[in-house]
Design a protein around this motif. Structure first.
Motif, PDB file in Angstrom:
ATOM      1  N   GLN A  32     -32.718 -20.439 -23.312  1.00 57.39           N
ATOM      2  CA  GLN A  32     -33.224 -19.655 -22.189  1.00 57.39           C
ATOM      3  C   GLN A  32     -34.393 -20.369 -21.512  1.00 57.39           C
ATOM      4  N   PHE A  33     -35.303 -20.893 -22.314  1.00 60.30           N
ATOM      5  CA  PHE A  33     -36.457 -21.618 -21.777  1.00 60.30           C
ATOM      6  C   PHE A  33     -35.992 -22.828 -20.968  1.00 60.30           C
ATOM      7  N   ASP A  34     -35.053 -23.588 -21.503  1.00 58.64           N
ATOM      8  CA  ASP A  34     -34.545 -24.781 -20.828  1.00 58.64           C
ATOM      9  C   ASP A  34     -33.878 -24.418 -19.505  1.00 58.64           C
ATOM     10  N   ARG A  35     -33.052 -23.376 -19.498  1.00 59.17           N
ATOM     11  CA  ARG A  35     -32.379 -22.967 -18.255  1.00 59.17           C
ATOM     12  C   ARG A  35     -33.397 -22.510 -17.210  1.00 59.17           C
ATOM     13  N   TYR A  36     -34.443 -21.832 -17.630  1.00 60.24           N
ATOM     14  CA  TYR A  36     -35.437 -21.329 -16.683  1.00 60.24           C
ATOM     15  C   TYR A  36     -36.286 -22.463 -16.100  1.00 60.24           C
ATOM     16  N   THR A  37     -36.635 -23.445 -16.911  1.00 59.94           N
ATOM     17  CA  THR A  37     -37.621 -24.445 -16.497  1.00 59.94           C
ATOM     18  C   THR A  37     -37.042 -25.754 -15.976  1.00 59.94           C
ATOM     19  N   GLN A  38     -35.902 -26.203 -16.487  1.00 59.57           N
ATOM     20  CA  GLN A  38     -35.424 -27.555 -16.177  1.00 59.57           C
ATOM     21  C   GLN A  38     -35.286 -27.787 -14.669  1.00 59.57           C
ATOM     22  N   GLY A  39     -35.865 -28.894 -14.237  1.00 58.38           N
ATOM     23  CA  GLY A  39     -35.828 -29.272 -12.830  1.00 58.38           C
ATOM     24  C   GLY A  39     -36.913 -28.626 -11.985  1.00 58.38           C
ATOM     25  N   ARG A  40     -37.759 -27.827 -12.598  1.00 59.34           N
ATOM     26  CA  ARG A  40     -38.806 -27.124 -11.852  1.00 59.34           C
ATOM     27  C   ARG A  40     -40.180 -27.695 -12.173  1.00 59.34           C
ATOM     28  N   THR A  41     -41.105 -27.457 -11.275  1.00 57.26           N
ATOM     29  CA  THR A  41     -42.521 -27.740 -11.495  1.00 57.26           C
ATOM     30  C   THR A  41     -43.226 -26.397 -11.415  1.00 57.26           C
ATOM     31  N   LEU A  42     -43.845 -25.991 -12.524  1.00 60.23           N
ATOM     32  CA  LEU A  42     -44.473 -24.678 -12.594  1.00 60.23           C
ATOM     33  C   LEU A  42     -45.990 -24.805 -12.726  1.00 60.23           C
ATOM     34  N   PHE A  43     -46.682 -24.025 -11.934  1.00 64.83           N
ATOM     35  CA  PHE A  43     -48.130 -23.925 -12.027  1.00 64.83           C
ATOM     36  C   PHE A  43     -48.456 -22.751 -12.928  1.00 64.83           C
ATOM     37  N   TYR A  44     -49.483 -22.910 -13.767  1.00 67.78           N
ATOM     38  CA  TYR A  44     -49.897 -21.863 -14.692  1.00 67.78           C
ATOM     39  C   TYR A  44     -51.325 -21.444 -14.391  1.00 67.78           C
ATOM     40  N   GLY A  45     -51.596 -20.163 -14.580  1.00 66.57           N
ATOM     41  CA  GLY A  45     -52.926 -19.615 -14.399  1.00 66.57           C
ATOM     42  C   GLY A  45     -53.451 -19.037 -15.700  1.00 66.57           C
ATOM     43  N   PHE A  46     -54.769 -18.879 -15.755  1.00 66.25           N
ATOM     44  CA  PHE A  46     -55.448 -18.275 -16.910  1.00 66.25           C
ATOM     45  C   PHE A  46     -56.635 -17.487 -16.382  1.00 66.25           C
ATOM     46  N   ASP A  47     -56.707 -16.217 -16.691  1.00 62.64           N
ATOM     47  CA  ASP A  47     -57.807 -15.347 -16.238  1.00 62.64           C
ATOM     48  C   ASP A  47     -58.037 -15.429 -14.731  1.00 62.64           C
ATOM     49  N   GLY A  48     -56.969 -15.474 -13.963  1.00 57.61           N
ATOM     50  CA  GLY A  48     -57.082 -15.432 -12.508  1.00 57.61           C
ATOM     51  C   GLY A  48     -57.389 -16.750 -11.820  1.00 57.61           C
ATOM     52  N   VAL A  49     -57.445 -17.847 -12.561  1.00 52.55           N
ATOM     53  CA  VAL A  49     -57.710 -19.148 -11.935  1.00 52.55           C
ATOM     54  C   VAL A  49     -56.608 -20.143 -12.326  1.00 52.55           C
ATOM     55  N   PRO A  50     -56.349 -21.128 -11.448  1.00 48.97           N
ATOM     56  CA  PRO A  50     -55.357 -22.150 -11.789  1.00 48.97           C
ATOM     57  C   PRO A  50     -55.762 -22.893 -13.058  1.00 48.97           C
ATOM     58  N   TYR A  51     -54.790 -23.149 -13.930  1.00 51.79           N
ATOM     59  CA  TYR A  51     -55.058 -23.781 -15.220  1.00 51.79           C
ATOM     60  C   TYR A  51     -54.399 -25.153 -15.335  1.00 51.79           C
ATOM     61  N   GLY A  52     -53.141 -25.251 -14.943  1.00 50.48           N
ATOM     62  CA  GLY A  52     -52.422 -26.514 -15.067  1.00 50.48           C
ATOM     63  C   GLY A  52     -51.061 -26.443 -14.422  1.00 50.48           C
ATOM     64  N   VAL A  53     -50.369 -27.561 -14.470  1.00 47.21           N
ATOM     65  CA  VAL A  53     -49.044 -27.662 -13.880  1.00 47.21           C
ATOM     66  C   VAL A  53     -48.168 -28.498 -14.807  1.00 47.21           C
ATOM     67  N   GLU A  54     -46.888 -28.110 -14.909  1.00 46.97           N
ATOM     68  CA  GLU A  54     -45.972 -28.876 -15.748  1.00 46.97           C
ATOM     69  C   GLU A  54     -44.650 -29.050 -15.016  1.00 46.97           C
ATOM     70  N   ARG A  55     -44.163 -30.282 -15.045  1.00 55.55           N
ATOM     71  CA  ARG A  55     -42.851 -30.615 -14.484  1.00 55.55           C
ATOM     72  C   ARG A  55     -41.879 -30.724 -15.651  1.00 55.55           C
ATOM     73  N   TYR A  56     -40.755 -30.023 -15.545  1.00 60.30           N
ATOM     74  CA  TYR A  56     -39.745 -29.974 -16.604  1.00 60.30           C
ATOM     75  C   TYR A  56     -38.567 -30.852 -16.204  1.00 60.30           C
ATOM     76  N   LEU A  57     -38.329 -31.882 -16.992  1.00 62.95           N
ATOM     77  CA  LEU A  57     -37.313 -32.891 -16.720  1.00 62.95           C
ATOM     78  C   LEU A  57     -36.122 -32.713 -17.660  1.00 62.95           C
ATOM     79  N   PRO A  58     -35.015 -33.420 -17.394  1.00 64.27           N
ATOM     80  CA  PRO A  58     -33.877 -33.361 -18.316  1.00 64.27           C
ATOM     81  C   PRO A  58     -34.258 -33.871 -19.712  1.00 64.27           C
TER      82      PRO A  58
END
Length: 137
Positions: A32-58
């Motif tokens: 499920q995690f792989d299907r949701y993330t693969q090929g996407r770049t997701l930004f993550y937040g923590f306590d209302g502020v930007p925290y990081g970004v991750e690109r999910y590759l094959p």
């Protein structure tokens, strides 16, 4: 009435996860995690502020940045009900329990409710920036 039941089931189950229902709050499987993330770049937040970004590759490869232009190449693997990340320059695995909410992914560090919780942030209107290696003395 039938359409109301369909809408209600989507809300209660956290929405469709690429053709598969995911129960709100339940830990995502590796598939499920792989299907949701693969090929996407997701930004993550923590306590209302930007925290990081991750690109999910094959092939479970990733690129992570704390939004500072310094990127870490790595990979992820499943361990029990968590997804663990290991990065080239960080030796210890970082394990997270991922679930889905009506707003996207929720990541709980080591599945501990008292630990860091990240959430999928809205688009920040910026690209993932990876600067080259530091040059000089």
């Amino acid at each position: 009435m039938r359409s109301l039941c369909s809408i209600l089931s989507l809300v209660l189950c956290g929405g469709v996860l690429h053709g598969e229902m995911a129960q709100a709050g339940a830990a995502l499987s590796a598939d499920q995690f792989d299907r949701y993330t693969q090929g996407r770049t997701l930004f993550y937040g923590f306590d209302g502020v930007p925290y990081g970004v991750e690109r999910y590759l094959p092939n479970r490869r990733v690129i992570w940045s704390f939004l500072d232009g310094q990127c870490q190449n790595g990979e992820w693997y499943p361990q029990a009900n968590q997804i663990c990340f290991i990065y080239d320059e960080i030796g210890a695995p970082q394990c997270w329990e991922f679930s889905i909410s009506d707003k996207g992914l929720i990541a709980q560090f080591e599945g501990d409710p008292e630990a860091t919780e990240l959430y999928e942030a809205d688009e920040l209107g910026e690209e993932m920036l990876c600067l080259g290696p530091k040059i000089g003395v």
